[in-house]
Design a protein around this motif. Structure first.
Motif, PDB file in Angstrom:
ATOM      1  N   ASP A  31     -43.479  46.736 -37.911  1.00 30.31           N
ATOM      2  CA  ASP A  31     -43.531  45.575 -37.033  1.00 30.31           C
ATOM      3  C   ASP A  31     -43.656  44.311 -37.880  1.00 30.31           C
ATOM      4  O   ASP A  31     -43.553  44.347 -39.110  1.00 30.31           O
ATOM      5  CB  ASP A  31     -44.692  45.712 -36.047  1.00 30.31           C
ATOM      6  CG  ASP A  31     -46.050  45.808 -36.755  1.00 30.31           C
ATOM      7  OD1 ASP A  31     -46.112  45.730 -38.002  1.00 30.31           O
ATOM      8  OD2 ASP A  31     -47.065  45.966 -36.044  1.00 30.31           O
ATOM      9  N   GLY A  32     -43.917  43.187 -37.238  1.00 31.77           N
ATOM     10  CA  GLY A  32     -43.965  41.925 -37.958  1.00 31.77           C
ATOM     11  C   GLY A  32     -45.073  41.851 -38.992  1.00 31.77           C
ATOM     12  O   GLY A  32     -44.900  41.219 -40.039  1.00 31.77           O
ATOM     13  N   ASN A 161     -47.361  37.908 -35.242  1.00 27.46           N
ATOM     14  CA  ASN A 161     -47.022  39.183 -34.622  1.00 27.46           C
ATOM     15  C   ASN A 161     -48.257  39.894 -34.079  1.00 27.46           C
ATOM     16  O   ASN A 161     -48.306  40.308 -32.919  1.00 27.46           O
ATOM     17  CB  ASN A 161     -46.317  40.083 -35.629  1.00 27.46           C
ATOM     18  CG  ASN A 161     -45.927  41.430 -35.042  1.00 27.46           C
ATOM     19  OD1 ASN A 161     -44.848  41.598 -34.507  1.00 27.46           O
ATOM     20  ND2 ASN A 161     -46.812  42.422 -35.135  1.00 27.46           N
ATOM     21  N   ILE A 196     -39.686  35.181 -33.193  1.00 25.66           N
ATOM     22  CA  ILE A 196     -40.438  36.408 -32.966  1.00 25.66           C
ATOM     23  C   ILE A 196     -40.605  36.710 -31.482  1.00 25.66           C
ATOM     24  O   ILE A 196     -40.414  37.845 -31.043  1.00 25.66           O
ATOM     25  CB  ILE A 196     -41.817  36.326 -33.656  1.00 25.66           C
ATOM     26  CG1 ILE A 196     -41.649  36.226 -35.169  1.00 25.66           C
ATOM     27  CG2 ILE A 196     -42.689  37.539 -33.294  1.00 25.66           C
ATOM     28  CD1 ILE A 196     -42.935  35.945 -35.920  1.00 25.66           C
TER      29      ILE A 196
END
Length: 325
Positions: A31-32, A161, A196
């Motif tokens: 993920d981010g 994130n 995002i």
């Protein structure tokens, strides 16, 4: 409180200073925060004169703008070695997937913020109170490395994130202090944020539409569950990376406290992505199925068909609800 098994930031810096080459990896299906922390350290250590190998699985297209993708190693892992293996944002070695073998072969530094972390490194620094691993990366680099714009962007991506764009309760005054420092490096922070949270491909939208069609409410509407098959993902030319964000979207349903998305990764392999509000610990629920994570964001894997995984999860949720857990 951080656990006493932690080493110091100074010890981590010293180990990295001595190394001429570093392999940096994060959890599978990054993920981010995984991407941001790995590429932040890749940028920084490269600028310090280290040979860097970043190990990241293919990730969502919306993260392609994050600086440092040139450090991602695409060769055979069997041919790779270095002085230090740096594991980021990964609570256990199994989630390192193809990079797991480096833990036993190379001096390992484990930096993470998951409460379920197994402290598998030669050096460990785990802080479950941190918003993200990227926030911890900032702590390590700040005052030791001359921060630059690209590294600042990477860290900002990870923090944005894992705080849900500063909406989650893991966003602390310390987090915002770090962010305010990062913003001084003259990058377009609003554009990064929008990439995002407000940017998605057409195939992501189509897959989400299918997931919404499969949505069910459980336990008086406190739980919402959905599923996506591999056939559905392939129908729109997508990959499992294109289901990221669905569980978070489902949690926005009025009255819902927990969202669960189950999606196929392969034959008899189903991934669970769970999100919650403060009232329910999804990390504890995920551990029931061999997974883990945070109280409000966790994951697990079923070695069954999608249909069976949905049935197992629904039965577990309903059982816990009836018991008042």
């Amino acid at each position: 409180m951080m656990r006493i098994m932690n080493n110091s930031i100074e010890q981590i810096r010293e180990a990295l200073e001595k190394a001429e080459s570093v392999i940096i990896a994060a959890h599978t299906n990054p993920d981010g925060d995984a991407i941001g922390s790995v590429l932040a350290f890749s940028n920084a250590l490269n600028n310090m004169g280290k040979k860097v190998y970043a190990l990241l699985e293919d990730y969502a297209e919306k993260y392609n703008f994050v600086p440092g993708k040139e450090f991602v190693y695409t060769g055979n892992y069997d041919d790779l070695t270095a002085d230090v293996f740096l594991s980021l944002d990964c609570g256990d070695t199994m989630r390192l997937k193809n990079a797991e073998g480096f833990v036993n072969k190379i001096y390992t530094i484990n930096v993470d913020h998951h409460v379920t972390n197994e402290y598998f490194g030669n050096l460990n620094y785990v802080d479950p109170d941190a918003s993200s691993t990227s926030e911890i990366v900032y702590r390590i680099l700040n005052g030791w490395y001359n921060m630059d714009k690209n590294t600042a962007i990477c860290i900002y991506v990870g923090i944005v994130n894992d705080t849900g764009g500063f909406r989650f309760t893991n966003t602390s005054p310390a987090t915002m202090s770090v962010v305010s420092e990062l913003m001084t490096y003259n990058f377009n922070f609003s554009d990064v944020y929008n990439r995002i949270y407000h940017s998605r491909t057409f195939k992501e939208v189509k897959i989400m539409g299918e997931a919404l069609q499969n949505t069910e409410l459980l336990c008086d509407g406190k739980f919402v569950i959905s599923h996506v098959s591999m056939d559905t993902i392939k129908k729109y030319g997508g990959t499992i990376r294109d289901v990221q964000g669905v569980s978070e979207y489902l949690k926005g349903i009025t009255g819902t406290e927990v969202s669960i998305l189950l999606y196929e990764k392969g034959d008899n392999e189903v991934k669970g992505s769970l999100r919650s509000e403060d009232s329910f610990d999804v990390a504890e629920l995920s551990q029931k199925f061999g997974g883990g994570g945070h109280k409000k964001s966790a994951g697990c894997t079923f070695k069954t068909s999608l249909e069976e995984a949905v049935s197992i999860m629904k039965n577990e949720v309903i059982s816990r609800f009836k018991k008042g857990e």
